[in-house]
Write a protein that holds these residues in place. Structure first.
Motif, PDB file in Angstrom:
ATOM      1  N   GLY A 213      22.667  -1.784 -48.610  1.00  0.00           N
ATOM      2  CA  GLY A 213      21.521  -0.804 -49.942  1.00  0.00           C
ATOM      3  C   GLY A 213      23.065  -0.753 -50.553  1.00  0.00           C
ATOM      4  O   GLY A 213      23.452   0.796 -50.915  1.00  0.00           O
TER       5      GLY A 213
ATOM      6  N   THR B  58      24.963  -0.676 -53.064  1.00  0.00           N
ATOM      7  CA  THR B  58      25.708  -0.466 -53.991  1.00  0.00           C
ATOM      8  C   THR B  58      24.249   0.981 -54.557  1.00  0.00           C
ATOM      9  O   THR B  58      23.964   0.787 -55.919  1.00  0.00           O
TER      10      THR B  58
ATOM     11  N   GLY C 285      21.894   4.711 -54.089  1.00  0.00           N
ATOM     12  CA  GLY C 285      22.554   5.872 -54.531  1.00  0.00           C
ATOM     13  C   GLY C 285      23.087   6.561 -53.021  1.00  0.00           C
ATOM     14  O   GLY C 285      24.626   6.874 -53.300  1.00  0.00           O
TER      15      GLY C 285
ATOM     16  N   ARG D 175      25.918  -6.107 -58.795  1.00  0.00           N
ATOM     17  CA  ARG D 175      26.284  -4.259 -59.211  1.00  0.00           C
ATOM     18  C   ARG D 175      26.643  -4.300 -57.853  1.00  0.00           C
ATOM     19  O   ARG D 175      27.526  -3.398 -57.392  1.00  0.00           O
TER      20      ARG D 175
ATOM     21  N   CYS E  44      23.688  -9.863 -49.071  1.00  0.00           N
ATOM     22  CA  CYS E  44      22.806  -9.985 -47.776  1.00  0.00           C
ATOM     23  C   CYS E  44      21.248  -9.581 -48.058  1.00  0.00           C
ATOM     24  O   CYS E  44      21.105  -8.228 -49.065  1.00  0.00           O
TER      25      CYS E  44
ATOM     26  N   ILE F  61      18.349  -8.618 -45.992  1.00  0.00           N
ATOM     27  CA  ILE F  61      18.132  -7.439 -44.299  1.00  0.00           C
ATOM     28  C   ILE F  61      17.068  -8.468 -44.236  1.00  0.00           C
ATOM     29  O   ILE F  61      16.687  -8.241 -42.387  1.00  0.00           O
TER      30      ILE F  61
ATOM     31  N   ALA G 193      19.973   0.258 -46.471  1.00  0.00           N
ATOM     32  CA  ALA G 193      18.875  -0.665 -47.471  1.00  0.00           C
ATOM     33  C   ALA G 193      17.634  -0.114 -47.432  1.00  0.00           C
ATOM     34  O   ALA G 193      17.481  -0.570 -45.564  1.00  0.00           O
TER      35      ALA G 193
ATOM     36  N   MET H  66       7.949   0.699 -55.121  1.00  0.00           N
ATOM     37  CA  MET H  66       8.348  -0.590 -55.198  1.00  0.00           C
ATOM     38  C   MET H  66       7.387  -2.158 -54.198  1.00  0.00           C
ATOM     39  O   MET H  66       7.998  -3.194 -54.666  1.00  0.00           O
TER      40      MET H  66
ATOM     41  N   ILE I   7      10.498  -5.201 -45.005  1.00  0.00           N
ATOM     42  CA  ILE I   7      11.840  -4.759 -45.112  1.00  0.00           C
ATOM     43  C   ILE I   7      12.767  -3.246 -44.884  1.00  0.00           C
ATOM     44  O   ILE I   7      13.268  -3.959 -44.166  1.00  0.00           O
TER      45      ILE I   7
ATOM     46  N   VAL J  15      19.138   4.679 -42.057  1.00  0.00           N
ATOM     47  CA  VAL J  15      18.232   5.892 -42.266  1.00  0.00           C
ATOM     48  C   VAL J  15      16.666   5.684 -42.379  1.00  0.00           C
ATOM     49  O   VAL J  15      16.423   4.655 -42.748  1.00  0.00           O
TER      50      VAL J  15
ATOM     51  N   SER K 251      14.053  14.922 -51.000  1.00  0.00           N
ATOM     52  CA  SER K 251      14.194  14.271 -52.120  1.00  0.00           C
ATOM     53  C   SER K 251      15.338  13.750 -52.185  1.00  0.00           C
ATOM     54  O   SER K 251      15.679  15.502 -52.400  1.00  0.00           O
TER      55      SER K 251
ATOM     56  N   MET L 293      15.736   5.741 -56.272  1.00  0.00           N
ATOM     57  CA  MET L 293      14.854   5.329 -55.637  1.00  0.00           C
ATOM     58  C   MET L 293      14.030   6.976 -55.719  1.00  0.00           C
ATOM     59  O   MET L 293      12.300   7.171 -55.804  1.00  0.00           O
ATOM     60  N   GLY L 294      14.613   7.829 -55.355  1.00  0.00           N
ATOM     61  CA  GLY L 294      13.994   9.244 -55.479  1.00  0.00           C
ATOM     62  C   GLY L 294      13.635   9.687 -56.601  1.00  0.00           C
ATOM     63  O   GLY L 294      12.518  10.031 -56.622  1.00  0.00           O
TER      64      GLY L 294
HETATM   65  N1  LIG Z   1      16.225   8.797 -52.301  1.00  0.00           N
HETATM   66  C1  LIG Z   1      15.327   9.519 -51.680  1.00  0.00           C
HETATM   67  O1  LIG Z   1      14.480  10.348 -51.544  1.00  0.00           O
HETATM   68  C2  LIG Z   1      14.994   8.610 -50.121  1.00  0.00           C
HETATM   69  C3  LIG Z   1      13.844   9.894 -49.487  1.00  0.00           C
HETATM   70  C4  LIG Z   1      14.079   9.406 -48.332  1.00  0.00           C
HETATM   71  C5  LIG Z   1      14.421   7.629 -47.563  1.00  0.00           C
HETATM   72  N2  LIG Z   1      15.192   7.467 -48.096  1.00  0.00           N
HETATM   73  C6  LIG Z   1      15.812   6.399 -47.622  1.00  0.00           C
HETATM   74  O2  LIG Z   1      16.858   6.142 -48.340  1.00  0.00           O
HETATM   75  C7  LIG Z   1      17.833   4.995 -48.016  1.00  0.00           C
HETATM   76  C8  LIG Z   1      18.363   4.445 -49.379  1.00  0.00           C
HETATM   77  O3  LIG Z   1      18.201   5.150 -50.266  1.00  0.00           O
HETATM   78  P1  LIG Z   1      18.837   5.744 -51.708  1.00  0.00           P
HETATM   79  O4  LIG Z   1      17.895   6.658 -52.623  1.00  0.00           O
HETATM   80  O5  LIG Z   1      20.612   5.849 -52.070  1.00  0.00           O
HETATM   81  O6  LIG Z   1      17.718   4.349 -52.112  1.00  0.00           O
HETATM   82  P2  LIG Z   1      18.314   3.043 -53.771  1.00  0.00           P
HETATM   83  O7  LIG Z   1      17.007   2.404 -53.937  1.00  0.00           O
HETATM   84  O8  LIG Z   1      19.532   3.716 -54.460  1.00  0.00           O
HETATM   85  O9  LIG Z   1      19.634   2.022 -52.787  1.00  0.00           O
HETATM   86  C9  LIG Z   1      18.996   1.343 -52.291  1.00  0.00           C
HETATM   87  C10 LIG Z   1      19.364   0.043 -51.667  1.00  0.00           C
HETATM   88  O10 LIG Z   1      18.861  -0.729 -50.855  1.00  0.00           O
HETATM   89  C11 LIG Z   1      18.472  -1.881 -50.949  1.00  0.00           C
HETATM   90  N3  LIG Z   1      17.732  -3.435 -50.671  1.00  0.00           N
HETATM   91  C12 LIG Z   1      16.519  -2.479 -50.877  1.00  0.00           C
HETATM   92  N4  LIG Z   1      15.862  -4.075 -50.452  1.00  0.00           N
HETATM   93  C13 LIG Z   1      16.984  -5.011 -49.707  1.00  0.00           C
HETATM   94  C14 LIG Z   1      17.190  -5.937 -48.882  1.00  0.00           C
HETATM   95  N5  LIG Z   1      15.967  -6.990 -48.308  1.00  0.00           N
HETATM   96  N6  LIG Z   1      17.685  -6.554 -48.336  1.00  0.00           N
HETATM   97  C15 LIG Z   1      20.143  -5.606 -49.173  1.00  0.00           C
HETATM   98  N7  LIG Z   1      19.744  -4.655 -49.505  1.00  0.00           N
HETATM   99  C16 LIG Z   1      18.344  -4.203 -50.041  1.00  0.00           C
HETATM  100  C17 LIG Z   1      18.374  -1.918 -52.517  1.00  0.00           C
HETATM  101  O11 LIG Z   1      19.151  -2.856 -53.893  1.00  0.00           O
HETATM  102  C18 LIG Z   1      19.408  -0.601 -52.822  1.00  0.00           C
HETATM  103  O12 LIG Z   1      20.229  -0.780 -54.011  1.00  0.00           O
HETATM  104  C19 LIG Z   1      16.534   4.542 -47.911  1.00  0.00           C
HETATM  105  O13 LIG Z   1      16.153   3.549 -46.770  1.00  0.00           O
HETATM  106  C20 LIG Z   1      15.243   4.927 -48.469  1.00  0.00           C
HETATM  107  O14 LIG Z   1      13.992   4.316 -47.739  1.00  0.00           O
HETATM  108  C21 LIG Z   1      15.401   8.097 -49.647  1.00  0.00           C
END
Ligand SMILES: NC(=O)c1ccc[n+]([C@@H]2O[C@H](COP(=O)([O-])OP(=O)(O)OC[C@H]3O[C@@H](n4cnc5c(N)ncnc54)[C@H](O)[C@@H]3O)[C@@H](O)[C@H]2O)c1
Length: 274
Positions: free
Chosen positions: A9, A11, A13, A37, A57, A59, A86, A92, A101, A126, A207, A212-213
């Protein structure tokens, strides 16, 4: 020898924020779904002097994860850390998509890294605050061991149990169960990593202000601020600091546990009545 860190994941946040920190003393290998990306992220990291590369990749595909590891090891490198960010959130996709996933993807990444983990290595998975505090009777934890041995049966049970509160909460519950799984699984794998002198932890964000957030803000994430001690979304770099530290060599005794980085949300929920 140059230390290598793989960030799934990469690329996203949290992935990019972690790469900026770990990249100060690791060679960074980003893994994500979209080559454009990845290329843009590499340009950005390289501009800050970070040794970054990356590869597509998925996952959920074990062979793709294995290819990622081989890519990261090319040139006789050893992967000493994996930060597995990721994942997907309830908005989504379907319950099955989310469970597949978040849970099966985590099994694939964990197993691929465990097979080559060595002394001082670390895996950080994560999870989420959504995986905490669920009523025990609700969580289909009896199905958790099946994620590795019979993923299809595991997903079926998760999807069925996620229907308990109706269609609207279907993906949301599957998300919570998938993240409760990540916490459970990371604890369960601690002994196997320990036998290799390596560590595994999960980190549960509340959060955070990422793509995603933002997507989840109007679907429950912003409501959590009612309970949180810090009345704002977290910044990606605030959770990345914990992810990078957990993946570093410094906390050598930290394993088999979850670290909650939720701005005091769970604490606020627990003490709301007192
Ligand atoms: N942002 C939040 O508020 C929040 C809160 C709790 C948990 N999380 C967890 O934190 C982690 C990171 O989230 P984020 O906020 O950076 O989100 P994000 O959407 O910015 O990043 C997630 C990345 O995962 C990649 N991804 C998705 N499916 C994939 C796959 N099958 N193979 C490879 N890559 C894949 C996406 O392309 C994306 O770049 C996630 O596991 C999410 O569930 C986020």
């Amino acid at each position: 020898m140059t230390k290598t860190a793989v960030i799934t994941g990469g690329t996203g946040g949290m992935g990019m924020a972690t790469a900026r920190i770990l990249g100060t003393d690791h060679r960074i290998v980003l893994a994500d779904l979209n080559q454009e990306r990845i290329d843009a992220a590499i340009v950005e990291l390289s501009a800050s002097g970070i040794d970054a590369s990356g590869t597509v990749c998925d996952i959920t595909d074990r062979a793709s994860v294995e290819k990622l590891m081989v890519f990261a090891e090319a040139g006789d490198h050893h992967v000493r850390a994996v930060v597995h960010t990721a994942g997907v959130s309830p908005q989504m996709g379907s319950a099955q998509f989310v469970a597949h996933i978040n849970a099966i993807g985590t099994v694939n990444v964990t197993e691929a890294f465990l097979a080559r983990a060595a002394e001082g290595d670390a895996l950080v998975n994560v999870a989420s605050v959504a995986g905490h505090g669920l009523p025990k009777v609700l969580v289909p934890s009896g199905a958790f061991p099946k994620a590795a041995s019979d993923p299809v049966a595991f997903e079926k049970i998760i999807v069925r149990r996620s229907r308990v509160f109706g269609k609207k909460l279907h993906s949301g519950l599957a998300y919570s169960f998938s993240k409760a799984f990540v916490i459970w699984y990371s604890r369960k794998q601690a002994a196997a990593f320990g036998a290799r002198g390596a560590r595994i932890v999960s980190v549960s964000p509340g959060s955070f202000d990422t793509a995603m957030g933002k997507l989840e803000a109007d679907h429950g994430a912003a409501d959590l601020l009612t309970f949180s001690a810090i009345k704002r979304f977290g910044k990606p770099e605030e959770v990345a600091a914990v992810l990078a530290f957990s993946a570093s060599e410094a906390p050598g005794y930290l394993t088999g546990t979850d670290i909650l980085v939720d701005g005091g949300t769970r604490a606020g929920q627990e003490f709301k009545k007192s």
